[in-house]
Scaffold this motif. Structure first.
Motif, PDB file in Angstrom:
ATOM      1  N   ALA A 124      -0.560  17.008  -6.266  1.00  0.00           N
ATOM      2  CA  ALA A 124      -1.679  16.333  -5.451  1.00  0.00           C
ATOM      3  C   ALA A 124      -1.519  16.076  -4.177  1.00  0.00           C
ATOM      4  CB  ALA A 124      -2.103  15.192  -6.263  1.00  0.00           C
ATOM      5  N   ILE A 125      -0.317  15.869  -3.945  1.00  0.00           N
ATOM      6  CA  ILE A 125       0.067  15.661  -2.341  1.00  0.00           C
ATOM      7  C   ILE A 125      -0.080  16.840  -1.719  1.00  0.00           C
ATOM      8  CG2 ILE A 125       1.805  15.010  -0.745  1.00  0.00           C
ATOM      9  CD1 ILE A 125       2.716  12.757  -2.809  1.00  0.00           C
ATOM     10  N   ARG A 126       0.379  17.967  -2.071  1.00  0.00           N
ATOM     11  CA  ARG A 126       0.383  19.381  -1.524  1.00  0.00           C
ATOM     12  C   ARG A 126      -1.053  20.042  -1.406  1.00  0.00           C
ATOM     13  NH1 ARG A 126       5.113  18.459  -3.166  1.00  0.00           N
ATOM     14  NH2 ARG A 126       6.820  19.755  -2.123  1.00  0.00           N
ATOM     15  N   ALA A 127      -1.968  19.501  -2.536  1.00  0.00           N
ATOM     16  CA  ALA A 127      -3.485  19.935  -2.631  1.00  0.00           C
ATOM     17  C   ALA A 127      -4.188  18.966  -1.967  1.00  0.00           C
ATOM     18  CB  ALA A 127      -3.709  20.155  -4.173  1.00  0.00           C
ATOM     19  N   LYS A 128      -3.679  17.835  -1.435  1.00  0.00           N
ATOM     20  CA  LYS A 128      -4.564  16.880  -0.899  1.00  0.00           C
ATOM     21  C   LYS A 128      -5.728  16.450  -1.749  1.00  0.00           C
ATOM     22  CE  LYS A 128      -3.620  18.392   3.856  1.00  0.00           C
ATOM     23  NZ  LYS A 128      -2.224  18.749   3.454  1.00  0.00           N
TER      24      LYS A 128
ATOM     25  N   LYS B  71       8.856  13.567  -1.193  1.00  0.00           N
ATOM     26  CA  LYS B  71       9.392  13.215   0.254  1.00  0.00           C
ATOM     27  C   LYS B  71       9.447  14.460   1.372  1.00  0.00           C
ATOM     28  CE  LYS B  71      11.911   9.979   2.565  1.00  0.00           C
ATOM     29  NZ  LYS B  71      11.487   8.774   2.552  1.00  0.00           N
ATOM     30  N   LEU B  72       9.657  15.363   0.789  1.00  0.00           N
ATOM     31  CA  LEU B  72       9.687  16.871   1.734  1.00  0.00           C
ATOM     32  C   LEU B  72       8.328  16.962   2.401  1.00  0.00           C
ATOM     33  CD1 LEU B  72      11.594  18.887   2.642  1.00  0.00           C
ATOM     34  CD2 LEU B  72      11.016  20.376   1.149  1.00  0.00           C
ATOM     35  N   GLU B  73       7.433  16.915   1.355  1.00  0.00           N
ATOM     36  CA  GLU B  73       5.960  16.981   1.723  1.00  0.00           C
ATOM     37  C   GLU B  73       5.406  16.005   2.577  1.00  0.00           C
ATOM     38  OE1 GLU B  73       2.393  19.165   1.878  1.00  0.00           O
ATOM     39  OE2 GLU B  73       4.347  19.900   1.093  1.00  0.00           O
ATOM     40  N   ILE B  74       5.695  14.674   2.362  1.00  0.00           N
ATOM     41  CA  ILE B  74       5.202  13.968   3.043  1.00  0.00           C
ATOM     42  C   ILE B  74       5.928  13.901   4.495  1.00  0.00           C
ATOM     43  CG2 ILE B  74       5.329  11.162   3.235  1.00  0.00           C
ATOM     44  CD1 ILE B  74       5.376  10.874   0.149  1.00  0.00           C
ATOM     45  N   SER B  75       7.019  14.264   4.731  1.00  0.00           N
ATOM     46  CA  SER B  75       7.653  14.265   5.834  1.00  0.00           C
ATOM     47  C   SER B  75       7.274  15.418   6.712  1.00  0.00           C
ATOM     48  CB  SER B  75       9.206  14.528   5.535  1.00  0.00           C
ATOM     49  OG  SER B  75       9.860  13.529   5.103  1.00  0.00           O
ATOM     50  N   GLY B  76       6.399  16.326   6.080  1.00  0.00           N
ATOM     51  CA  GLY B  76       5.857  17.765   6.775  1.00  0.00           C
ATOM     52  C   GLY B  76       6.685  18.593   7.208  1.00  0.00           C
TER      53      GLY B  76
END
Length: 129
Positions: free
Chosen positions: A109-113, A41-46
């Motif tokens: 994966a979310i962090r590394a796109k 959630k933190l990563e998605i929120s930017g």
């Protein structure tokens, strides 16, 4: 697959993320801990924490060592437990597969796109439950 939804409930120990096919209708709900749910959630929120979280540290370590996260895959459902793999492409083009929990794999994966995949057998098993 893509991350379609994340449900965080501070009163419960189980959080749920839902992966959905990009070009389809099937989805895969996965129960994860509050820690991984919060990291995703933190990563998605930017929002960027002042110091790297574990998944940030892992991504940075892979990249500093000359690799990149090529993809992650939810590979198996065994005894109500999902299994996943992280696929890392090394500088020499070798592909390394590392066993991991789906929640950690997705957070990375979310962090590394990096793309997220789910094995067809896993989707079929979930559909039959």
């Amino acid at each position: 697959m893509e991350l379609a939804r994340i449900r965080i409930d501070d009163r419960r120990e189980e959080q749920v993320i839902v992966l959905r096919e990009k070009r389809g209708e099937r989805s895969l709900p996965i129960i994860i801990s509050i820690f991984e749910a919060s990291a995703i959630k933190l990563e998605i929120s930017g929002l960027k924490p002042p110091r790297p979280l574990t998944h940030d540290l892992l991504r940075q370590t892979i990249e500093q060592l000359g690799g990149r996260v090529e993809r992650i895959a939810v590979t198996e459902l065994r005894e109500n437990t999902f299994y996943a793999s992280i696929f890392i492409r090394k500088e020499n083009n070798e592909l390394v597969q590392i066993d991991a929990r789906p929640s950690d794999s997705i957070a990375l994966a979310i962090r590394a796109k990096a793309p997220i995949f789910v094995e067809e057998d896993v989707l079929k098993q979930v559909a039959s439950i």
